[in-house]
Design a protein around this motif. Structure first.
Motif, PDB file in Angstrom:
ATOM      1  N   GLN A 234       0.835  -1.201   0.000  1.00 15.54           N
ATOM      2  CA  GLN A 234       0.000   0.000   0.000  1.00 15.54           C
ATOM      3  C   GLN A 234       0.868   1.248   0.000  1.00 15.54           C
ATOM      4  O   GLN A 234       1.988   1.249   0.509  1.00 15.54           O
ATOM      5  N   ASP A 235       0.326   2.316  -0.598  1.00  9.31           N
ATOM      6  CA  ASP A 235       0.984   3.621  -0.581  1.00  9.31           C
ATOM      7  C   ASP A 235      -0.099   4.678  -0.417  1.00  9.31           C
ATOM      8  O   ASP A 235      -1.005   4.783  -1.249  1.00  9.31           O
ATOM      9  N   ILE A 236      -0.031   5.432   0.674  1.00 10.44           N
ATOM     10  CA  ILE A 236      -0.989   6.535   0.875  1.00 10.44           C
ATOM     11  C   ILE A 236      -0.521   7.685  -0.011  1.00 10.44           C
ATOM     12  O   ILE A 236       0.427   8.405   0.311  1.00 10.44           O
ATOM     13  N   THR A 237      -1.173   7.857  -1.141  1.00 15.25           N
ATOM     14  CA  THR A 237      -0.703   8.804  -2.157  1.00 15.25           C
ATOM     15  C   THR A 237      -1.142  10.235  -1.890  1.00 15.25           C
ATOM     16  O   THR A 237      -0.454  11.176  -2.256  1.00 15.25           O
ATOM     17  N   VAL A 238      -2.323  10.410  -1.265  1.00 14.14           N
ATOM     18  CA  VAL A 238      -2.830  11.755  -0.962  1.00 14.14           C
ATOM     19  C   VAL A 238      -3.306  11.775   0.480  1.00 14.14           C
ATOM     20  O   VAL A 238      -4.109  10.923   0.891  1.00 14.14           O
ATOM     21  N   LYS A 239      -2.828  12.749   1.230  1.00 14.20           N
ATOM     22  CA  LYS A 239      -3.249  12.927   2.617  1.00 14.20           C
ATOM     23  C   LYS A 239      -3.923  14.278   2.785  1.00 14.20           C
ATOM     24  O   LYS A 239      -3.628  15.239   2.070  1.00 14.20           O
ATOM     25  N   ALA A 240      -4.830  14.363   3.777  1.00 11.50           N
ATOM     26  CA  ALA A 240      -5.479  15.631   4.094  1.00 11.50           C
ATOM     27  C   ALA A 240      -4.511  16.544   4.841  1.00 11.50           C
ATOM     28  O   ALA A 240      -3.464  16.107   5.344  1.00 11.50           O
ATOM     29  N   HIS A 241      -4.848  17.825   4.885  1.00  9.32           N
ATOM     30  CA  HIS A 241      -4.060  18.783   5.662  1.00  9.32           C
ATOM     31  C   HIS A 241      -4.030  18.364   7.129  1.00  9.32           C
ATOM     32  O   HIS A 241      -4.990  17.768   7.643  1.00  9.32           O
ATOM     33  N   GLU A 242      -2.964  18.669   7.806  1.00  9.33           N
ATOM     34  CA  GLU A 242      -2.771  18.195   9.180  1.00  9.33           C
ATOM     35  C   GLU A 242      -3.816  18.735  10.150  1.00  9.33           C
ATOM     36  O   GLU A 242      -4.008  18.178  11.241  1.00  9.33           O
ATOM     37  N   ALA A 243      -4.524  19.818   9.798  1.00 10.63           N
ATOM     38  CA  ALA A 243      -5.554  20.372  10.688  1.00 10.63           C
ATOM     39  C   ALA A 243      -6.931  19.780  10.437  1.00 10.63           C
ATOM     40  O   ALA A 243      -7.923  20.256  10.972  1.00 10.63           O
ATOM     41  N   THR A 244      -7.025  18.727   9.621  1.00  7.58           N
ATOM     42  CA  THR A 244      -8.309  18.103   9.302  1.00  7.58           C
ATOM     43  C   THR A 244      -8.746  17.201  10.456  1.00  7.58           C
ATOM     44  O   THR A 244      -7.943  16.464  11.023  1.00  7.58           O
ATOM     45  N   PHE A 245     -10.039  17.255  10.777  1.00  3.63           N
ATOM     46  CA  PHE A 245     -10.549  16.462  11.899  1.00  3.63           C
ATOM     47  C   PHE A 245     -11.766  15.648  11.471  1.00  3.63           C
ATOM     48  O   PHE A 245     -12.456  15.974  10.490  1.00  3.63           O
ATOM     49  N   LEU A 246     -12.023  14.562  12.203  1.00  4.42           N
ATOM     50  CA  LEU A 246     -13.209  13.735  11.989  1.00  4.42           C
ATOM     51  C   LEU A 246     -14.423  14.470  12.547  1.00  4.42           C
ATOM     52  O   LEU A 246     -14.507  14.723  13.758  1.00  4.42           O
ATOM     53  N   ASP A 247     -15.339  14.820  11.673  1.00  8.59           N
ATOM     54  CA  ASP A 247     -16.533  15.567  12.102  1.00  8.59           C
ATOM     55  C   ASP A 247     -17.653  14.580  12.400  1.00  8.59           C
ATOM     56  O   ASP A 247     -18.583  14.389  11.598  1.00  8.59           O
ATOM     57  N   LYS A 248     -17.581  13.965  13.565  1.00  7.00           N
ATOM     58  CA  LYS A 248     -18.511  12.889  13.902  1.00  7.00           C
ATOM     59  C   LYS A 248     -19.952  13.368  14.010  1.00  7.00           C
ATOM     60  O   LYS A 248     -20.877  12.660  13.608  1.00  7.00           O
ATOM     61  N   ASP A 249     -20.162  14.576  14.577  1.00 10.20           N
ATOM     62  CA  ASP A 249     -21.535  15.070  14.721  1.00 10.20           C
ATOM     63  C   ASP A 249     -21.953  15.947  13.537  1.00 10.20           C
ATOM     64  O   ASP A 249     -23.038  16.523  13.550  1.00 10.20           O
ATOM     65  N   ARG A 250     -21.086  16.072  12.533  1.00 13.25           N
ATOM     66  CA  ARG A 250     -21.386  16.775  11.284  1.00 13.25           C
ATOM     67  C   ARG A 250     -21.834  18.219  11.502  1.00 13.25           C
ATOM     68  O   ARG A 250     -22.716  18.732  10.817  1.00 13.25           O
ATOM     69  N   ASP A 251     -21.193  18.910  12.474  1.00 11.37           N
ATOM     70  CA  ASP A 251     -21.508  20.318  12.697  1.00 11.37           C
ATOM     71  C   ASP A 251     -20.384  21.223  12.188  1.00 11.37           C
ATOM     72  O   ASP A 251     -20.419  22.430  12.408  1.00 11.37           O
ATOM     73  N   PHE A 252     -19.365  20.648  11.535  1.00 18.14           N
ATOM     74  CA  PHE A 252     -18.239  21.375  10.924  1.00 18.14           C
ATOM     75  C   PHE A 252     -17.436  22.173  11.949  1.00 18.14           C
ATOM     76  O   PHE A 252     -16.781  23.155  11.615  1.00 18.14           O
ATOM     77  N   THR A 253     -17.506  21.741  13.204  1.00 17.05           N
ATOM     78  CA  THR A 253     -16.750  22.375  14.279  1.00 17.05           C
ATOM     79  C   THR A 253     -16.057  21.278  15.078  1.00 17.05           C
ATOM     80  O   THR A 253     -16.660  20.231  15.371  1.00 17.05           O
ATOM     81  N   GLU A 254     -14.818  21.530  15.436  1.00 22.39           N
ATOM     82  CA  GLU A 254     -14.073  20.522  16.199  1.00 22.39           C
ATOM     83  C   GLU A 254     -14.636  20.404  17.607  1.00 22.39           C
ATOM     84  O   GLU A 254     -14.790  21.408  18.318  1.00 22.39           O
ATOM     85  N   ASP A 255     -14.923  19.197  17.985  1.00 21.90           N
ATOM     86  CA  ASP A 255     -15.419  18.906  19.332  1.00 21.90           C
ATOM     87  C   ASP A 255     -14.472  17.913  20.006  1.00 21.90           C
ATOM     88  O   ASP A 255     -13.636  17.285  19.338  1.00 21.90           O
ATOM     89  N   PRO A 256     -14.556  17.773  21.316  1.00 20.36           N
ATOM     90  CA  PRO A 256     -13.705  16.784  22.000  1.00 20.36           C
ATOM     91  C   PRO A 256     -13.889  15.394  21.409  1.00 20.36           C
ATOM     92  O   PRO A 256     -15.006  14.953  21.140  1.00 20.36           O
ATOM     93  N   GLY A 257     -12.775  14.715  21.183  1.00 12.23           N
ATOM     94  CA  GLY A 257     -12.808  13.380  20.623  1.00 12.23           C
ATOM     95  C   GLY A 257     -12.730  13.342  19.115  1.00 12.23           C
ATOM     96  O   GLY A 257     -12.648  12.246  18.535  1.00 12.23           O
ATOM     97  N   GLU A 258     -12.762  14.496  18.454  1.00 11.24           N
ATOM     98  CA  GLU A 258     -12.661  14.548  17.001  1.00 11.24           C
ATOM     99  C   GLU A 258     -11.191  14.857  16.642  1.00 11.24           C
ATOM    100  O   GLU A 258     -10.739  16.009  16.694  1.00 11.24           O
ATOM    101  N   GLU A 259     -10.484  13.821  16.321  1.00  9.53           N
ATOM    102  CA  GLU A 259      -9.029  13.874  16.178  1.00  9.53           C
ATOM    103  C   GLU A 259      -8.613  14.667  14.931  1.00  9.53           C
ATOM    104  O   GLU A 259      -9.206  14.536  13.855  1.00  9.53           O
ATOM    105  N   ARG A 260      -7.573  15.468  15.110  1.00  9.74           N
ATOM    106  CA  ARG A 260      -6.977  16.195  13.991  1.00  9.74           C
ATOM    107  C   ARG A 260      -5.691  15.487  13.558  1.00  9.74           C
ATOM    108  O   ARG A 260      -4.825  15.208  14.375  1.00  9.74           O
ATOM    109  N   ARG A 261      -5.568  15.204  12.263  1.00  7.63           N
ATOM    110  CA  ARG A 261      -4.318  14.680  11.723  1.00  7.63           C
ATOM    111  C   ARG A 261      -4.418  14.607  10.197  1.00  7.63           C
ATOM    112  O   ARG A 261      -5.461  14.920   9.614  1.00  7.63           O
TER     113      ARG A 261
END
Length: 619
Positions: free
Chosen positions: A476-503
């Protein structure tokens, strides 16, 4: 000044003999009469120089200085004439052989030096005599004035020599520089690689009349491209002069380019008028590459799965949410000499993938595949197939498809509140990711070479995650990565909340599996967003290169990956804040700066003036 001491009569005679002798040469033709004219001219000029030397001995003071300068000009011009004569028939008779044969390098030096010496002798002489004539009645000769005229003549002579020399060199180099706004596209890196990979002759025949501006632009493009391979044979014809050749290639008028190889033939109409052909010339490299691929390479079949809510080039089926189509993606693929086919249950997806399938594309399915279809796709991959899978967070679980590839898809959208594409000026814009973090994998080779100049747009992406451990033989080769400030938007409110990891979450992964006995190499590319390949997004330069490089790697043609040259105008787009900033800067800031500089300068002058007057009064 004594008129008898003037050098003007001898100068007029000198120039008359010099010029008249050159005219007499043309009238004499060749033979003894020509030799006589040359000898007579040299003797008369020597006599004038000798007489001037005698006058130099008899005059004194400033007049002697003037005569000395005049004689120097005579000698320089006479030397140039001697160098010219050495290359003529008289020189051949004196030396027994033509100078060009006896000493070719010396002959070239004489050809360059003789006109330069004539100019260096005659131009300063003319200005010197004009200056002396203006002082003919002056009681004292102003040598400084005459010296100024002499130096001005020397400067003019050197400028003329430099100008003619530069023009000669430019003509011999036969190089043109286009500094205008309009430019014809030059051969791009990818097109050059296509030509280098030709293993059979390919003929390019352009039909343009002589001295046609469009034809010259096209000819220059193909002349540069033909240097990449001897297999590319380029020819320019005039349809009116070669009607039989034109008919054989299916051409009835000028202004077209024909690409032919055996029975295969592709035609590109450029036009004859430059104003109307600008658009065709600006995208010439793209159109040429498209036709080269069509003629030089076999057509490959790419199958798009259907029946599972995939993105398509038509309207959404009843009950399905409207999504952007993939018309532009398909047009881009067709330009790469690809034949597109549908592959659903009615086309045999539940039994077997067609044997001619170069790639099978799963474009954003929103429904689960049947177990039989999953088994067929996995069997296709096992025997060395090529899969292109683009997913969406709103879709079902894709574990059955991704497990053999060693991947897991997180059906959770990603967001970024620092780096994103602004579209609606709403918080939802944070889901429009942009990234320029690429690996060196061949499926993103063009993007990695462009770097930050070409960010890829992902409008609704989910993250991919490699499984641990990987299946045996899988790479495998990860060819494209997101910007390091990207987070998992679990509640889909487009705002970082606790537990939504940035990487830097993986967005595109290339998978390769070593072939087993009797099998071919398996390749797959999995993307965490199908919006990146949809209409309105694919025209983005980086997304288009992502499509082309992915296709070429999957089909084993990564060797021709590279940038395509284009000179099409790109509209300048500003955000609302930028428009407001430019408005106030041009309407208010610019005039204020001009007034401030003017006020500062006038204030400084006003403060200096009284002090200067006071100091003058005191003195």
């Amino acid at each position: 000044m004594n008129p008898r001491a003037s050098s003007l009569p001898s100068t007029v005679l000198f120039v008359a003999v010099l010029v008249g002798g050159l005219i007499a040469e043309r009238l004499a033709g060749a033979g003894g009469s020509l030799t006589a004219v040359m000898v007579l001219r040299l003797l008369v000029l020597l006599g004038i120089i000798a007489w001037g030397a005698v006058r130099l001995m008899r005059v004194g003071g400033e007049r002697r200085v003037l005569w000395r300068w005049t004689l120097i000009c005579y000698a320089v011009a006479f030397t140039g004439l001697v160098l010219y004569t050495a290359q003529t028939e008289l020189g051949t008779r004196l030396f027994g052989t033509p100078l060009a044969q006896a000493a070719p390098k010396l002959a070239v030096a004489f050809q360059v030096l003789f006109p330069a010496l004539l100019v260096l002798g005659l131009v300063p002489l003319a200005l010197l005599e004009v200056s002396a004539a203006a002082m003919v009645r002056a009681p004292v000769l102003e040598t400084d004035r005459a010296r100024g005229a002499l130096f001005a003549g020397l400067g003019t002579a050197f400028v003329l020599i430099f100008a003619f020399s530069a023009m000669y060199v430019a003509t011999q180099l036969d190089t043109t520089w286009d500094l205008s706004y309009f430019r014809t596209a030059r051969p791009g890196e990818s097109t050059r690689k296509v030509v280098r990979g030709l293993n059979e002759p390919l003929q390019v025949t352009s039909f343009f009349p002589p001295a046609n501006d469009v034809g010259s632009q096209v000819e220059q493009y193909f002349r540069e491209l033909a240097g990449e391979s001897s297999q590319l044979q380029v020819e320019r014809l005039d349809q009116a002069v070669e009607p039989a050749r034109a008919r054989a290639l299916g051409v009835t008028t000028n202004g077209v380019v024909v690409f032919s190889k055996g029975e295969k033939r592709e035609v590109y109409t450029v036009g004859l008028e430059l104003d109307r052909a600008r658009g065709q010339l600006q995208r010439l490299d793209q159109e040429v590459q498209r036709r080269l691929l069509t003629v030089a390479r076999p057509r490959r079949a790419v199958y798009f799965t259907t029946g599972h809510g995939e993105r398509s080039d038509g309207r959404a089926a009843p009950g399905e949410a409207a999504r952007a189509g993939i018309n532009q993606l398909k047009e881009l693929l067709r330009a790469q000499n690809v034949e597109l086919q549908n592959l659903g249950a009615s086309e045999g997806l539940g039994s077997e993938v067609p044997r001619d399938a170069a790639v099978v594309v799963l474009m954003g399915p929103t429904k689960d595949f049947l177990p039989e279809e999953v088994a067929v796709l996995r069997e296709y991959a096992e025997r060395g197939g090529r899969l292109w899978i683009a997913l969406d967070p709103e879709g079902p679980s894709y574990d059955a498809l991704l497990e053999p590839l060693g991947l897991r898809y997180l059906n959770t959208p990603l967001a970024n509140d620092q780096v994103f594409f602004r579209a609606t000026r709403q918080p939802s814009d944070r889901g429009n990711l942009g990234t320029s973090t690429f690996s060196s994998h061949p499926s993103v080779s063009t993007l990695s070479s462009l770097g930050t100049q070409a960010p890829v747009a992902f409008l609704s992406a989910g993250a991919l995650e490699p499984r641990n451990p990987l299946p045996p033989g899988l790479g495998q080769d990860i060819t494209v990565k997101a910007h390091e400030a990207t987070f998992l938007d679990k509640d889909r409110d487009f705002t970082e909340d606790p537990g939504e990891e940035r990487r830097s979450w993986p967005l595109v992964v290339a998978v390769e599996k070593s072939p087993g006995p009797g099998k071919e190499l398996m390749r797959a590319v999995v993307m965490g967003d199908s919006d990146a390949l949809s209409d309105g997004v694919v025209p983005n330069l980086a997304n288009a290169y992502l499509v082309m490089d992915t296709l070429r790697w999957l089909t084993g043609e990564e060797a021709i990956s590279g940038a395509v040259s284009s000179e099409e105008d790109v509209p300048i787009q500003h955000t609302r804040e930028q428009d407001v900033a430019w408005f106030y800067a041009t309407v208010f800031l610019g005039p204020v700066l001009v007034l401030a500089v003017g006020f500062f300068v006038t204030r400084r002058r006003g403060k200096r003036a009284p002090r200067d007057v006071a100091e003058g009064g005191a003195r």
